[in-house]
Write a protein that holds these residues in place. Structure first.
Motif, short mmCIF file in Angstrom:
data_model
loop_
_atom_site.label_atom_id
_atom_site.label_comp_id
_atom_site.label_asym_id
_atom_site.label_seq_id
_atom_site.Cartn_x
_atom_site.Cartn_y
_atom_site.Cartn_z
N GLY A 1 16.81 -2.00 14.14
CA GLY A 1 15.48 -1.26 14.86
C GLY A 1 14.69 -0.52 13.56
N GLY A 2 15.71 0.36 12.92
CA GLY A 2 15.07 1.18 11.84
C GLY A 2 14.39 0.49 10.81
N LEU A 3 14.86 -0.66 10.34
CA LEU A 3 14.14 -1.22 9.47
C LEU A 3 12.80 -1.83 9.81
CD1 LEU A 3 17.15 -3.05 7.74
CD2 LEU A 3 16.02 -1.04 6.81
N ALA A 4 12.95 -2.40 11.11
CA ALA A 4 11.95 -3.22 11.88
C ALA A 4 10.67 -2.21 11.91
CB ALA A 4 12.17 -3.74 12.98
N ALA A 5 11.04 -0.94 12.40
CA ALA A 5 9.96 -0.18 12.49
C ALA A 5 9.34 0.52 11.50
CB ALA A 5 10.64 1.41 13.19
N VAL A 6 9.94 0.66 10.26
CA VAL A 6 9.19 1.05 8.98
C VAL A 6 8.72 -0.33 8.55
CG1 VAL A 6 9.55 1.83 6.71
CG2 VAL A 6 10.88 2.73 8.50
N ALA A 7 9.08 -1.35 8.63
CA ALA A 7 8.23 -2.58 8.27
C ALA A 7 6.82 -2.77 8.80
CB ALA A 7 9.10 -4.02 8.32
N LEU A 8 7.11 -2.51 10.43
CA LEU A 8 5.78 -2.49 10.97
C LEU A 8 4.68 -1.31 10.49
CD1 LEU A 8 4.16 -3.60 13.49
CD2 LEU A 8 5.44 -2.01 14.88
N VAL A 9 5.18 -0.12 10.28
CA VAL A 9 4.17 1.00 9.82
C VAL A 9 3.67 0.48 8.55
CG1 VAL A 9 4.46 3.15 8.67
CG2 VAL A 9 5.73 2.75 10.98
N TYR A 10 4.51 -0.21 7.48
CA TYR A 10 4.06 -0.60 6.13
C TYR A 10 3.03 -1.53 6.42
CZ TYR A 10 5.02 1.36 1.59
OH TYR A 10 4.97 2.15 0.51
N ALA A 11 3.32 -2.52 7.32
CA ALA A 11 2.36 -3.57 7.57
C ALA A 11 1.03 -3.04 8.08
CB ALA A 11 2.69 -4.74 8.76
N ILE A 12 0.99 -2.01 8.91
CA ILE A 12 -0.46 -1.37 9.38
C ILE A 12 -0.99 -0.64 8.08
CG2 ILE A 12 -1.15 0.59 10.71
CD1 ILE A 12 1.09 -0.06 12.75
N GLY A 13 -0.06 -0.18 7.35
CA GLY A 13 -0.51 0.56 6.01
C GLY A 13 -1.46 -0.31 5.08
N SER A 14 -0.81 -1.58 5.14
CA SER A 14 -1.41 -2.70 4.08
C SER A 14 -2.59 -3.09 4.78
CB SER A 14 -0.45 -3.71 4.05
OG SER A 14 -0.10 -4.46 5.20
N ILE A 15 -2.90 -3.17 5.97
CA ILE A 15 -4.25 -3.45 6.61
C ILE A 15 -5.09 -2.57 6.25
CG2 ILE A 15 -5.19 -4.27 8.69
CD1 ILE A 15 -2.54 -5.12 9.70
N VAL A 16 -5.00 -1.34 6.39
CA VAL A 16 -5.91 -0.24 6.26
C VAL A 16 -6.15 0.13 4.68
CG1 VAL A 16 -6.72 2.03 6.94
CG2 VAL A 16 -5.56 0.71 8.61
N ARG A 17 -6.80 -0.68 4.25
CA ARG A 17 -6.68 -0.29 2.64
C ARG A 17 -7.88 0.80 1.92
NH1 ARG A 17 -3.97 -4.00 -0.40
NH2 ARG A 17 -3.22 -5.82 0.65
N GLU A 18 -8.78 0.93 3.03
CA GLU A 18 -9.84 1.72 2.32
C GLU A 18 -9.58 3.50 2.32
OE1 GLU A 18 -10.71 0.56 6.63
OE2 GLU A 18 -10.26 -0.25 4.69
N PRO B 1 -3.35 5.75 1.28
CA PRO B 1 -2.40 5.16 1.54
C PRO B 1 -1.15 5.96 2.38
CG PRO B 1 -2.42 5.22 -0.79
CD PRO B 1 -3.78 5.71 -0.22
N ILE B 2 -0.95 7.23 1.52
CA ILE B 2 0.03 8.20 2.22
C ILE B 2 -0.40 8.79 3.54
CG2 ILE B 2 0.91 10.52 1.82
CD1 ILE B 2 1.07 9.97 -1.14
N LEU B 3 -1.45 9.00 3.81
CA LEU B 3 -2.21 9.46 4.85
C LEU B 3 -1.80 8.22 6.12
CD1 LEU B 3 -3.20 11.67 6.88
CD2 LEU B 3 -5.46 11.00 6.18
N VAL B 4 -2.22 7.12 5.63
CA VAL B 4 -2.16 6.21 6.79
C VAL B 4 -0.67 5.66 6.99
CG1 VAL B 4 -2.39 3.39 6.83
CG2 VAL B 4 -4.17 4.95 5.77
N LEU B 5 0.29 5.75 6.03
CA LEU B 5 1.64 5.61 6.34
C LEU B 5 2.14 6.75 7.38
CD1 LEU B 5 3.15 4.56 2.96
CD2 LEU B 5 2.77 3.04 5.04
N VAL B 6 1.67 7.97 7.16
CA VAL B 6 2.21 9.01 7.98
C VAL B 6 1.73 8.95 9.38
CG1 VAL B 6 2.23 11.44 8.21
CG2 VAL B 6 2.88 10.67 5.86
N LEU B 7 0.39 8.79 9.46
CA LEU B 7 -0.13 8.57 10.83
C LEU B 7 0.32 7.45 11.39
CD1 LEU B 7 -3.97 9.63 10.06
CD2 LEU B 7 -2.04 10.86 11.14
N ALA B 8 0.55 6.14 10.98
CA ALA B 8 1.22 5.14 11.43
C ALA B 8 2.46 5.32 12.03
CB ALA B 8 1.03 4.03 10.72
#
Length: 343
Positions: A134-151, A154-161
């Motif tokens: 569950g811990g790994l999956a949660a961070v993978a999901l956060v990083y997937a969201i961060g990779s979608i929002v590219r404009e 990146p640090i702010l997107v990861l923290v907010l996600a």
């Protein structure tokens, strides 16, 4: 320049002193408890297990030392060092002194996985496995969201996600607590979420040790680049650092380490937030010294708090309560007394 040379000389001395402190706290933890144990008993039991000979110690005392206290102290070392190392990494990587290992939702994901396991009445091993996944999956999901929002940054997107995913998973945990059996499942869920090392055994230690070692390797190998990651991405790239890939590798390593620790201990707060600040007071911000110092302080703090948790009352006090009760006032003290910057 002179100040830098002083820090270079003082670093090994401080790390050596912290290592000595950890050894002293480990010895105190093994000696403390309902059954009286002497240093000679500890040495005799350890040597007997290594050589295969008889220890000459009473069977009850031997069982207490080998099957109860040593595994518990070992778990305290692994969990405390892992959370502190992850905290030091995240604070440097995100350039924020208020960042802790659960900023990207790893603790929330581990909690959700463990609560599902308890809700389904699975075995302890299955609960730990679900917490880890569950811990790994949660961070993978956060990083997937961060990779979608590219404009965006990146640090702010990861923290907010991470905040959003953590809140969502927290709501799921709350829903399962409402649906859980109030006599059997709900107390187990509550106790797990507060953190404890009461049921630790050697199998638990061996199950997370490979993950901790694997996660520690990139942190140690990239320790010089971590200093540059505290700069803006443009400045770091100008100095030859590939910030995107280093961030992915380091976040993956810190997440793996945190998920492994939380899977056997439950949620234990404040270590990853507080300990790196204390370590900086001893060795400065250089990551090559900050990482070992944070791990030593985190291990010593965790072993000490766990010893306190099992000895201050007739029943065991959950670790999360003690780490917050000790960590929050000390963090406020640092906030009020620190005159220079956090970095």
């Amino acid at each position: 320049m002179q100040q830098h040379q002083k820090a270079q000389r003082a670093g090994p001395i401080a790390i050596g002193a912290l290592a000595a402190l950890l050894v002293a706290i480990i010895l105190m933890a093994i000696l403390t408890g309902k059954y009286p144990v002497t240093p000679g008993d500890i040495l005799a039991v350890v040597l007997a297990k290594i050589t295969g000979s008889a220890s000459g110690v009473a069977p009850t005392i031997e069982t207490v030392i080998w099957n109860v206290r040593l595994p518990r102290v070992g778990a305290g070392i692994l969990v405390g060092a892992s959370l502190a190392a992850a905290g030091a990494v995240y604070q440097g990587l995100f350039r924020n002194p208020l960042v802790s290992p659960d900023i990207l939702g790893v603790s929330a994901g581990a909690s959700f996985g463990a609560v599902i396991g308890i809700f389904l009445s699975l075995s302890v091993l299955a609960i730990q496995g679900l917490a880890f996944a569950g811990g790994l999956a949660a961070v993978a999901l956060v990083y997937a969201i961060g990779s979608i929002v590219r404009e965006r940054d990146p640090i702010l997107v990861l923290v907010l996600a991470g905040v959003a995913i953590g809140a969502l998973l927290g709501a799921c945990v709350s829903l399962l607590k409402v649906l859980a059996d109030p006599y059997n499942q709900l107390p187990a869920i509550t106790f797990w979420l507060l953190g404890s090392l009461a049921s630790i055994n050697r199998t638990d230690l061996l199950s997370i040790l490979p993950a901790v070692i694997i996660a520690l390797l990139p942190m140690a190998l990239l320790r010089w680049r971590m200093n540059l990651m505290t700069l803006d991405d443009e400045e770091a790239r100008a100095l030859g650092v590939e910030t995107r890939w280093i961030r992915i590798v380091i976040v993956a390593a810190a997440t793996l380490m945190t998920a492994a620790a939380v899977s056997i201990s439950g949620v234990v707060g404040w270590i990853g937030l507080l300990v790196p600040h204390v370590a900086r007071m001893f060795v400065g911000p250089d990551f090559s010294r900050l990482l070992p110092a944070s791990m030593l302080i985190g291990a010593a703090y965790m072993v000490g708090v766990d010893t306190l948790a099992r000895s201050i009352a007739a029943i065991e006090v959950p670790l999360g309560i003690l780490t917050a009760a000790i960590g929050a006032p000390f963090f406020l003290y640092l906030l009020l007394t620190t005159r220079r910057g956090w970095q």
